[in-house]
Enzyme design. Structure first.
Site, PDB file in Angstrom:
ATOM      1  N   ALA A  63     117.432  16.917  15.221  1.00  0.00           N
ATOM      2  CA  ALA A  63     118.521  16.157  14.334  1.00  0.00           C
ATOM      3  C   ALA A  63     117.088  15.202  13.901  1.00  0.00           C
ATOM      4  CB  ALA A  63     119.190  15.358  15.694  1.00  0.00           C
ATOM      5  N   GLY A 108     117.325  19.483  18.620  1.00  0.00           N
ATOM      6  CA  GLY A 108     118.764  20.558  17.933  1.00  0.00           C
ATOM      7  C   GLY A 108     118.359  21.202  17.249  1.00  0.00           C
ATOM      8  N   GLU A 111     117.930  23.777  20.551  1.00  0.00           N
ATOM      9  CA  GLU A 111     119.408  24.341  20.882  1.00  0.00           C
ATOM     10  C   GLU A 111     120.041  25.377  19.551  1.00  0.00           C
ATOM     11  OE1 GLU A 111     119.566  20.013  21.462  1.00  0.00           O
ATOM     12  OE2 GLU A 111     119.992  20.748  23.459  1.00  0.00           O
ATOM     13  N   GLU A 131     112.525  15.325  23.725  1.00  0.00           N
ATOM     14  CA  GLU A 131     113.696  14.124  23.239  1.00  0.00           C
ATOM     15  C   GLU A 131     112.961  13.184  24.343  1.00  0.00           C
ATOM     16  OE1 GLU A 131     114.640  17.430  23.438  1.00  0.00           O
ATOM     17  OE2 GLU A 131     116.520  17.684  21.767  1.00  0.00           O
TER      18      GLU A 131
END
Ligand code: DAK
Length: 261
Positions: A63, A108, A111, A131
């Site tokens: 992200a 992300g 993911e 993260e």
């Protein structure tokens, strides 16, 4: 456009394209990806989708940290919802999706790859859920899908340490099914996807949905918990410290023994 599209051999190739930020996922890119996936799924000339990243360095570096740096818990939850919605969309499409992971797949980005039906990687690929190193935790399904794709111990090691793993380690733990030289990756991924696309669309789609059931149980409750917990991380000083340190290119100094801002 942050997501480029082309069709090859009945395969829609969707390319995440923000190479200057290592294809980090912005809100615009997530929205664009959502639209491109739905269009490809509706297209009668498309029988499979390949998702990859622009350039030779990154599939997606996660992200967009710039977007998250100053986010409130509410904004973080909205961002989490959007990421979850795209991951759920991929998992729920009738059209199978192959991730061609051509470099970093972090946070992300990892993911997103995990939400795809099949993952193949280039030899320079790196997978990670870093993260914790920026003061938060996976928030787009990683706490559940990584364990399901590999093992609970391997997933916890990756998530709790934030360590990125190389392609050969990812292969040995089942995170990917094949590793190819970087310059062959896309062709091999399209070949694999084209072999799926040549199959009977209804039966292939139905088989995909049944295979998803093998993942074990309804993810709704853990995913809701993950979104809430991700949002809570944005009430901590460690989140601001972790993300500021990333942009200041220094090691973060997290508080020992807990955190409240
Ligand atoms: N966001 C924004 N910019 C990024 C970025 C990212 N994730 N990753 C890299 N960039 C930018 C860098 O800032 C740099 O920009 P300039 O300095 O050139 O302007 C450029 O891309 C090149 O990066 P580096 O200079 O760092 O390149 P290196 O080769 O030295 O390092 C790296 C490559 C991939 C190891 C490094 O860039 C890196 O560690 N990137 C961050 C990886 C990361 O921590 N990703 C996880 C982000 S957190 C949510 C749920 C989940 C999520 C979000 C919301 N909700 C529930 C709300 C997901 C969270 C994440 O993904």
């Amino acid at each position: 456009m942050p997501v480029q599209q082309e069709v090859r051999d009945a395969v829609a190739v969707l390319t995440l394209s923000r190479p200057k930020a290592l294809n980090a996922m912005s809100v615009e890119m997530l929205n664009d990806l959502d639209t491109a996936l739905r269009e490809a799924d509706r297209d009668p000339n498309v029988g499979a989708i390949v998702l990859t990243g622009d350039g030779e360095k990154a599939f997606c570096a996660g992200a967009d940290i710039g977007h998250m740096l100053e986010a409130t818990a509410q904004e973080a939850r909205t961002f989490a919802e959007l990421g979850h919605a795209v991951a759920d969309l991929i998992e729920g499409l009738d059209t199978p999706v192959v991730a061609a992971v051509n470099g970093f797949a972090l946070g992300g980005g990892c993911e997103l790859a995990l939400a795809c039906d099949v993952r193949v990687a280039s030899d320079n690929a790196r997978f990670g859920q870093p993260e914790v190193s920026i003061g938060v935790l996976p928030g787009w399904g990683g706490t559940q899908r990584l364990a399901r794709a590999t093992s609970i111990g391997f997933a916890k090691e990756m998530i709790l340490t934030g360590r990125a793993v190389k392609a050969d380690e990812a292969l040995s733990f089942g995170l990917v099914t094949h590793v190819y030289p970087q310059d062959e990756l896309l062709d091999r991924a399209v070949e694999l996807a084209a072999s799926i696309a040549r199959g009977p669309a209804w039966a292939v789609g139905a088989a995909k949905h049944l295979c998803n059931l093998a993942l074990g149980g309804d993810s709704t409750v853990p995913f809701e918990r993950e979104k809430d917990t991700f949002a809570l991380a944005f009430t901590t000083a460690d989140q601001r410290e972790g993300m500021s340190a990333f942009f200041e290119k220094r090691a973060p100094e997290f508080k020992r023994g807990g955190d409240a801002s």
